[in-house]
Design a protein around this motif. Structure first.
Motif, PDB file in Angstrom:
ATOM      1  N   VAL A   1       0.849  -1.204   0.000  1.00 32.25           N
ATOM      2  CA  VAL A   1       0.000   0.000   0.000  1.00 32.25           C
ATOM      3  C   VAL A   1       0.878   1.246   0.000  1.00 32.25           C
ATOM      4  N   SER A   2       1.950   1.231   0.771  1.00 32.12           N
ATOM      5  CA  SER A   2       2.857   2.369   0.827  1.00 32.12           C
ATOM      6  C   SER A   2       3.451   2.681  -0.546  1.00 32.12           C
TER       7      SER A   2
ATOM      8  N   SER B   1      -9.269  -6.329  -3.180  1.00 34.38           N
ATOM      9  CA  SER B   1      -8.389  -6.739  -2.083  1.00 34.38           C
ATOM     10  C   SER B   1      -8.391  -5.679  -0.995  1.00 34.38           C
ATOM     11  N   TRP B   2      -7.875  -6.056   0.187  1.00 34.39           N
ATOM     12  CA  TRP B   2      -7.731  -5.092   1.278  1.00 34.39           C
ATOM     13  C   TRP B   2      -6.804  -3.967   0.826  1.00 34.39           C
ATOM     14  N   GLU B   3      -5.762  -4.317   0.088  1.00 38.84           N
ATOM     15  CA  GLU B   3      -4.807  -3.319  -0.376  1.00 38.84           C
ATOM     16  C   GLU B   3      -5.459  -2.287  -1.293  1.00 38.84           C
ATOM     17  N   ASP B   4      -6.290  -2.736  -2.231  1.00 39.12           N
ATOM     18  CA  ASP B   4      -6.986  -1.791  -3.110  1.00 39.12           C
ATOM     19  C   ASP B   4      -7.872  -0.851  -2.298  1.00 39.12           C
ATOM     20  N   CYS B   5      -8.538  -1.394  -1.305  1.00 36.28           N
ATOM     21  CA  CYS B   5      -9.409  -0.596  -0.447  1.00 36.28           C
ATOM     22  C   CYS B   5      -8.595   0.404   0.370  1.00 36.28           C
ATOM     23  N   ALA B   6      -7.437  -0.028   0.878  1.00 34.71           N
ATOM     24  CA  ALA B   6      -6.582   0.863   1.662  1.00 34.71           C
ATOM     25  C   ALA B   6      -6.070   2.013   0.797  1.00 34.71           C
ATOM     26  N   VAL B   7      -5.684   1.714  -0.438  1.00 32.62           N
ATOM     27  CA  VAL B   7      -5.227   2.765  -1.353  1.00 32.62           C
ATOM     28  C   VAL B   7      -6.354   3.770  -1.571  1.00 32.62           C
ATOM     29  N   ASP B   8      -7.564   3.288  -1.804  1.00 34.83           N
ATOM     30  CA  ASP B   8      -8.710   4.183  -1.991  1.00 34.83           C
ATOM     31  C   ASP B   8      -8.907   5.080  -0.769  1.00 34.83           C
ATOM     32  N   ALA B   9      -8.841   4.497   0.416  1.00 30.79           N
ATOM     33  CA  ALA B   9      -9.042   5.272   1.641  1.00 30.79           C
ATOM     34  C   ALA B   9      -7.972   6.351   1.805  1.00 30.79           C
ATOM     35  N   LEU B  10      -6.728   6.029   1.513  1.00 25.87           N
ATOM     36  CA  LEU B  10      -5.632   6.974   1.715  1.00 25.87           C
ATOM     37  C   LEU B  10      -5.544   8.036   0.620  1.00 25.87           C
TER      38      LEU B  10
END
Length: 176
Positions: free
Chosen positions: A45-46, A94-103
């Protein structure tokens, strides 16, 4: 008006003077957040957002006790369309795609931040659950504390952290 430079400096000073008073409670959380599985997912994600891994880990713990089924933005599952604010997000692959969207796409738009120093993160509120609300004075005595939002505890929680959602498509998850 608040002097933002002074506020950042005061936050950095408070953090530097902080004393870890609940190490037995804090250590397991820190080890879990820095574990190999978590670290590889936070690094993915980073790389896509520019948000440091440690910040993603802290937000993930604060928002959903590091549940890989929950997003950083709210408590709805990432594999379904969200109904909580911000509503209408997802579903994600994925959780990663969702985290990118949130950030990147949700307030407070963490990916736009350029100051990832302790003072800057505290100013932005990224570490507000890790730094107690001590007054900004030379006599203040801040303490670090672990998140208290966990729904599970002990071995049950530890076991639940190793289970990944079925639909996860990340390289990190495939290496398990």
């Amino acid at each position: 008006m608040v002097d933002l430079t002074a506020l950042r400096a005061a936050n950095a000073n408070r953090f530097a003077r902080a004393k870890l008073t609940r190490a037995p409670e804090f250590a397991p959380v820190a080890h879990r957040l820095a574990g190999a599985l978590a670290k590889s997912r936070y690094q993915a994600v980073s790389a896509r957002t520019g948000v440091p891994c440690r910040c993603i880990a802290v937000v993930h713990e604060r928002e959903c006790s590091q549940s890989w089924y929950r997003p950083l933005a709210q408590r709805d599952r990432w594999d379904r369309k969200s109904v909580s604010v911000p509503a209408g997000r997802g579903p994600f692959k994925s959780w990663e795609d969702c985290a990118v969207d949130a950030l990147v796409s949700c307030a407070p738009f963490a990916a736009r931040n350029k100051d990832w120093s302790i003072g800057g993160m505290a100013y932005r509120g990224r570490l507000r659950s890790m730094i107690s609300a001590a007054p900004l004075s030379s006599r203040s005595s801040p303490t670090l504390r672990p998140s208290s939002r966990g729904r599970l505890a002990g071995p049950v929680r530890a076991a639940s952290m190793m289970v990944l959602p079925e639909r996860s498509s990340t390289d990190a998850a495939s290496n398990i």
